[in-house]
Design an enzyme around this catalytic site. Structure first.
Site, mmCIF file in Angstrom:
data_model
loop_
_atom_site.group_PDB
_atom_site.id
_atom_site.type_symbol
_atom_site.label_atom_id
_atom_site.label_comp_id
_atom_site.label_asym_id
_atom_site.label_seq_id
_atom_site.Cartn_x
_atom_site.Cartn_y
_atom_site.Cartn_z
ATOM 1 C CG HIS A 1 42.289 43.492 44.111
ATOM 2 N ND1 HIS A 1 43.309 42.566 44.213
ATOM 3 C CD2 HIS A 1 42.864 44.713 44.352
ATOM 4 C CE1 HIS A 1 44.446 43.202 44.511
ATOM 5 N NE2 HIS A 1 44.190 44.486 44.606
ATOM 6 C CD GLU B 1 40.915 39.802 43.113
ATOM 7 O OE1 GLU B 1 40.903 39.516 44.333
ATOM 8 O OE2 GLU B 1 41.935 40.236 42.531
ATOM 9 N NE ARG C 1 45.065 45.480 41.031
ATOM 10 C CZ ARG C 1 45.606 44.328 41.432
ATOM 11 N NH1 ARG C 1 45.111 43.183 41.005
ATOM 12 N NH2 ARG C 1 46.641 44.315 42.251
ATOM 13 C CG HIS D 1 43.282 38.681 46.938
ATOM 14 N ND1 HIS D 1 43.602 39.884 46.340
ATOM 15 C CD2 HIS D 1 43.504 38.861 48.267
ATOM 16 C CE1 HIS D 1 44.004 40.743 47.263
ATOM 17 N NE2 HIS D 1 43.954 40.149 48.441
ATOM 18 C CD GLU E 1 45.382 35.648 44.443
ATOM 19 O OE1 GLU E 1 44.308 35.686 43.799
ATOM 20 O OE2 GLU E 1 46.097 36.651 44.633
#
Length: 328
Positions: free
Chosen positions: A78, A81, A136, A206, A280
């Protein structure tokens, strides 16, 4: 050719890894790293993006032991990020600098090759530097709508385009025209298919929200080795909390956040890579995707610790007693 100043030379200092870097600088860093470590680092071109930018994977290999297993690490699926590609660079730098000095990384790299894709979505990443910081998706063009981009993490063939994805090309979570319709996801899938017998661990990085997730994300059903994956994620989260005083939630993706079909982690798991995780990274929302460079170091150290914990567990579970990683 213009000479680069010291601040963009990967060898200048560790502070290089505490900044965000343009796509051009990352490509330069890839070539420079391979040049500086010719016996350890190999660059593999696995394909190209929609806008024809190269998709480079670095292979870190410390020895030629037969039947060696491998792990895969991808960053930047993405575009917005930014701390994700920063971690891939951080991980390579750490591995090359501390191999033979840190027991954990020594065990991992002596027993596993590592494949690292620093920027899986180069077109989108470039676009976040030039035009729209919060972009994104990738930058493919939908012929039907004129809208740009598919969500590469909804484009894999794992319950593709069901609840949690969109068939609308203008949506942030557009699944693409068909599974692997995007050249970036297809290149990764092809590479993983051709290396599925050696790759034991799949990690995709991510941000943000501080979570350690594992399959499944496309269904609320538990994976076959759910308890193993849970145990690994739990240990990693506990160590992050102990050493860095930061909280990471952990669990199966669908139960921990939301249904998300077509993800690379679920697809890799179904391919046979039974240790598959999505990290994440920082933070919990104060800065979100705009994590300041001053926090790159702490975010990457947390992710590095989780990577080491999980990779060592995978070695423990997959190696025969005669080839167990050595201890000191």
């Amino acid at each position: 050719m213009q000479t680069r100043n010291d601040s963009t030379d990967p060898r200048s200092s560790s502070s290089f890894y505490e900044r965000y870097h343009s796509l051009e600088d990352i490509y330069y860093w890839i070539n420079r790293t391979a040049h500086d470590f010719p016996n350890t680092v190999k660059v593999i071109l696995i394909g190209s993006s929609y806008e024809k930018r190269p998709l480079y994977v670095l292979k870190l290999s410390m020895n030629d032991n037969p039947n060696k297993k491998a792990m895969w690490l991808d960053c930047g699926i993405h575009a917005r990020e930014w701390v994700s590609p920063a971690f891939c660079l951080w991980f390579v730098h750490y591995s090359l600098s501390f191999h033979q000095q840190n027991v954990d990384i020594t065990n991992i790299l002596d027993n596993m090759d590592v494949y690292i894709l620093p920027v899986m979505n180069p077109d989108g990443y470039k676009y976040t530097w030039t035009t729209n910081r919060m972009w994104r998706k990738n930058r493919s063009i939908s012929k039907s709508s004129g809208c740009f981009g598919a969500d590469l993490n909804r484009n894999f063939d794992a319950n593709w385009c069901t609840e949690g994805a969109s068939s609308n090309p203008c949506s942030e979570i557009y699944c693409g025209a068909f599974p692997e319709s995007e050249p970036e996801s297809q290149a990764v899938a092809n590479f993983l298919r051709s290396h599925k017998d050696s790759i034991q661990l799949y990690l995709t990085i991510h941000s943000y929200s501080q979570m350690l997730l594992f399959p499944y994300s496309y269904t609320l059903e538990e994976s076959d080795n759910h308890n193993d994956l849970l145990e690994m994620a739990q240990e990693a989260a506990q160590k992050i909390r102990r050493y860095y005083r930061n909280i990471y939630r952990y669990g199966a993706g669908a139960k921990t956040i939301y249904l998300a079909p077509g993800g690379s982690d679920d697809w890799a798991y179904n391919l046979g890579i039974k240790y598959s995780f999505t990290f994440e990274l920082q933070d919990r929302g104060r800065y979100g995707f705009l994590l300041p460079p001053s926090q790159i170091s702490s975010a990457c150290n947390e992710a590095l610790l989780a990577t080491k914990v999980i990779a060592l567990k995978v070695l423990e579970k997959t190696q025969s007693p005669t080839s167990a990683p050595r201890t000191f």
